[in-house]
Design a protein around this motif. Structure first.
Motif, PDB file in Angstrom:
ATOM      1  N   GLY A   1       0.878  -0.868  -0.308  1.00 51.84           N
ATOM      2  CA  GLY A   1      -0.215  -0.081   0.412  1.00 51.84           C
ATOM      3  C   GLY A   1       0.760   1.292  -0.302  1.00 51.84           C
ATOM      4  O   GLY A   1       1.045   2.377  -0.726  1.00 51.84           O
ATOM      5  N   ASP A   2       1.722   1.297   1.031  1.00 51.45           N
ATOM      6  CA  ASP A   2       2.902   2.079   0.910  1.00 51.45           C
ATOM      7  C   ASP A   2       3.460   2.351  -0.521  1.00 51.45           C
ATOM      8  O   ASP A   2       3.582   3.747  -1.201  1.00 51.45           O
ATOM      9  N   ALA A   3       3.792   1.541  -1.491  1.00 52.14           N
ATOM     10  CA  ALA A   3       4.599   1.757  -2.633  1.00 52.14           C
ATOM     11  C   ALA A   3       3.543   2.384  -3.436  1.00 52.14           C
ATOM     12  O   ALA A   3       4.169   2.894  -4.128  1.00 52.14           O
ATOM     13  N   LYS A   4       2.084   2.044  -3.647  1.00 48.49           N
ATOM     14  CA  LYS A   4       1.411   2.846  -4.531  1.00 48.49           C
ATOM     15  C   LYS A   4       0.895   3.556  -4.033  1.00 48.49           C
ATOM     16  O   LYS A   4       0.696   5.252  -4.795  1.00 48.49           O
ATOM     17  N   ASN A   5       1.049   4.724  -2.936  1.00 55.00           N
ATOM     18  CA  ASN A   5       0.818   5.655  -2.301  1.00 55.00           C
ATOM     19  C   ASN A   5       1.870   6.437  -2.993  1.00 55.00           C
ATOM     20  O   ASN A   5       1.373   7.393  -3.914  1.00 55.00           O
ATOM     21  N   LEU A   6       3.314   6.267  -2.253  1.00 52.81           N
ATOM     22  CA  LEU A   6       3.987   7.217  -3.138  1.00 52.81           C
ATOM     23  C   LEU A   6       4.144   6.973  -4.474  1.00 52.81           C
ATOM     24  O   LEU A   6       4.779   8.023  -5.400  1.00 52.81           O
ATOM     25  N   ARG A   7       4.547   5.930  -5.468  1.00 50.70           N
ATOM     26  CA  ARG A   7       4.480   5.958  -6.919  1.00 50.70           C
ATOM     27  C   ARG A   7       3.523   6.647  -7.380  1.00 50.70           C
ATOM     28  O   ARG A   7       4.304   7.673  -8.815  1.00 50.70           O
TER      29      ARG A   7
END
Length: 353
Positions: A187-193
């Motif tokens: 989830g963090d990756a999707k948010n930042l990317r």
């Protein structure tokens, strides 16, 4: 060191000493080497990593203190500086304050300000706790939908975030904690990317290698998912596992292996350590004595999958930044890599008659 000192304060003193020894007078070794096949590859400083990983064990700092994961953060930031990136643009910085905007850091350089004013600024920024809205103990970056605390960052005002690396650490209770860590990371990756598509986005997972003996099925599942996290088009550009080996006799008592991070802080809802205490001042002799007693830590390279190796990960992060920026930026990082780049054998490929 004083018994009342926090684990992180005490750890930073030892972390800084280890990094200072590795980078003599601020000079970092070139991480790029030519291997036996003639190919260019990134060679991490694993000796320094192993010493850094010994600090939380020496201090008896459980995973819940954040110190074991902080050892990974310090090492990755050190490696980015080895790779040639601006030392003040890499967070956490090698000196207090750990998070400081690069333009402000430039004011601390010799000759940037009148001597008296510079001394006052230096004292204000380096001798006290965090200065509200200027210096911090950790950094939060706005993603697509919410702020996210990111552990290692390369950024400047004119480029924006260029490297965003998150770290996790797990030393026990693998089956209980692993699913949560993977789910959170995705989830963090999707948010930042989605907000920073040009930044090199990475994830580093520190894992005690006794997982292969205690919970082999969990180990296989976790390594498989970590690899897949690095193959998603809209998630991480690269992922990494650091397999850590040490004896049970130095495991902090009562450590359940979960980092237990504050979700409100991680999501940027609450400030982190805004009133952090002053950095510890410890005699060199005491630091030297502590470092002599660092517990033995080894990196398990044999069981590290090639697609999750620290060397591959760091090379991917560096190369992504260099590929995504014009050649007049990050000149030192480019020069270090170019200095060892193999020279093409033009005679072998020539098609001239």
């Amino acid at each position: 060191m004083g018994a009342n000192s926090s684990s992180k304060q005490r750890a930073w003193v030892l972390f800084d000493s280890i990094v200072d020894e590795a980078a003599v007078h601020g000079e970092y070794s070139n991480p790029w080497v030519i291997d036996t096949t003639g190919a260019l590859r990134y060679e991490p400083d694993f000796d320094t990593l192993q010493r850094l990983l010994g600090v939380p064990l020496l201090l008896g700092a459980a995973t819940t203190t954040g110190v074991p994961a902080l050892a990974l953060d310090v090492w990755i930031a050190y490696e980015l500086r080895r790779a040639g990136f601006d030392k003040d643009a890499v967070w956490p910085r090698a000196t207090h304050p750990r998070i400081l905007p690069a333009p402000v850091a430039k004011l601390l350089e010799k000759g940037a300000l009148p001597a008296t004013l510079q001394a006052e600024l230096l004292a204000r920024l380096t001798k006290t706790g965090n200065v509200k809205n200027v210096t911090h103990s950790s950094a939060s970056i706005l993603g697509k939908n919410y702020l996210k605390q990111v552990d290692v960052i390369l950024t400047d005002w004119h480029t924006g975030p260029e490297v965003l690396i998150s770290t996790k650490r797990m030393d026990s209770s693998y089956g209980k904690n692993a699913p949560n860590r993977v789910e959170e990371s995705y989830g963090d990756a999707k948010n930042l990317r989605l907000r920073h598509p040009m930044a090199a986005l990475g994830f580093v997972f520190g894992l005690r290698n006794d997982v292969f003996d205690k919970e082999p099925a969990t180990a296989d599942w976790l390594l498989d998912l970590l690899a897949k996290l690095g193959r998603e088009d809209d998630a991480y550009h690269a992922t990494c596992v650091v397999l850590v080996e040490y004896g049970d006799e130095v495991l902090p008592p009562g450590d359940n292996g979960a980092d237990d991070e504050d979700r409100a802080v991680s999501a940027g809802l609450e400030p982190d350590d805004e009133d952090e205490d002053e950095p510890l001042v410890v005699a060199d002799a005491l630091i030297e004595n502590d470092l002599k007693w660092l517990p033995k830590v080894r990196i398990d390279h044999a069981r590290t999958p090639a697609n999750l190796s620290p060397a591959r990960f760091l090379a991917a992060m560096v190369e992504h930044v260099l590929d995504a920026t014009p050649v007049n930026l990050h000149k030192r990082a480019r020069d270090l890599r170019r200095a060892l780049a193999p020279t093409p054998d033009v005679t072998a490929t020539s098609t001239a008659p």
